[in-house]
Design a protein around this motif. Structure first.
Motif, short mmCIF file in Angstrom:
data_model
loop_
_atom_site.label_atom_id
_atom_site.label_comp_id
_atom_site.label_asym_id
_atom_site.label_seq_id
_atom_site.Cartn_x
_atom_site.Cartn_y
_atom_site.Cartn_z
N ILE A 102 -56.61 -35.86 -24.84
CA ILE A 102 -55.43 -36.70 -24.65
C ILE A 102 -55.50 -38.11 -24.83
O ILE A 102 -54.65 -39.07 -25.45
N GLU A 103 -56.41 -38.63 -24.26
CA GLU A 103 -56.52 -40.13 -24.22
C GLU A 103 -56.91 -40.70 -25.66
O GLU A 103 -56.38 -41.48 -26.24
N ALA A 104 -57.88 -39.69 -26.21
CA ALA A 104 -58.17 -40.14 -27.65
C ALA A 104 -56.80 -39.93 -28.62
O ALA A 104 -56.56 -40.67 -29.58
N ALA A 105 -55.84 -39.23 -28.44
CA ALA A 105 -54.72 -39.00 -29.22
C ALA A 105 -53.50 -39.95 -28.88
O ALA A 105 -53.14 -40.54 -29.73
N ALA A 106 -53.73 -40.31 -27.64
CA ALA A 106 -52.72 -41.39 -27.21
C ALA A 106 -53.04 -42.58 -27.82
O ALA A 106 -52.12 -43.65 -27.97
N ALA A 107 -54.57 -42.85 -28.08
CA ALA A 107 -55.07 -44.03 -28.62
C ALA A 107 -54.50 -44.12 -30.31
O ALA A 107 -54.84 -45.37 -30.69
N GLY A 108 -54.62 -43.06 -30.58
CA GLY A 108 -54.57 -42.92 -32.09
C GLY A 108 -53.42 -42.51 -32.56
O GLY A 108 -52.30 -43.17 -32.48
N PRO A 109 -53.35 -41.39 -33.09
CA PRO A 109 -52.15 -40.78 -33.94
C PRO A 109 -50.89 -40.64 -32.95
O PRO A 109 -49.76 -40.49 -33.46
N CYS A 110 -51.26 -40.55 -31.70
CA CYS A 110 -49.83 -40.40 -30.75
C CYS A 110 -49.52 -41.83 -30.06
O CYS A 110 -48.71 -41.81 -29.28
#
Length: 136
Positions: free
Chosen positions: A52-60
């Motif tokens: 979730i943290e990785a997605a929040a920092a990237g595509p989201c």
């Protein structure tokens, strides 16, 4: 004979896949669906949090979601069979497939582990809840 065994194995695998609970996304007004019973003892895995943290920092990345801060409340629905087995999970659509998939998978695993249970209030088997995350 070997082919027949392979065909039976393939058919068995396919039927098992069809019988496994589905995870999807949707919008709409869920306020008339009864609340799910929560045990309060199980949590989302650290692996899911990392995803979730990785997605929040990237595509989201957007308001409330960034590399340094994740503030997220995700409504969900779970459909139980008459025997109490998890049949389906639906998470609120938020325009971020990466987070929707992780949350949906987490809800599915938590429901299968008994964290979420039906109350018997809804004959149709649908119940609603939400997961709230605050990561800094």
């Amino acid at each position: 004979m070997r082919r027949l065994g392979s065909a039976i194995l393939a058919a068995t695998s396919a039927s098992m896949a069809l019988a496994s609970p589905q995870v999807s996304t949707a919008g709409g007004d869920w306020s008339n669906i009864p609340l799910i019973k929560t045990q309060g003892s199980l949590r989302i895995s650290t692996e899911a949090i990392d995803q979730i943290e990785a997605a929040a920092a990237g595509p989201c990345a957007r308001s409330g979601l960034s590399k340094k801060h994740v503030e997220l409340t995700m409504p969900f629905l779970v459909k139980f069979s008459s025997q109490g087995a998890v049949e389906r999970v639906v998470v609120r659509e938020m325009q971020c497939a990466a987070i929707e998939q992780v949350i949906g998978g987490a809800v599915l695993q938590l429901a299968k582990a008994g964290e979420y249970r039906p109350t018997g209030e809804n004959i149709e088997g649908w119940y609603r809840g939400e997961i709230a995350l605050s990561l800094q």
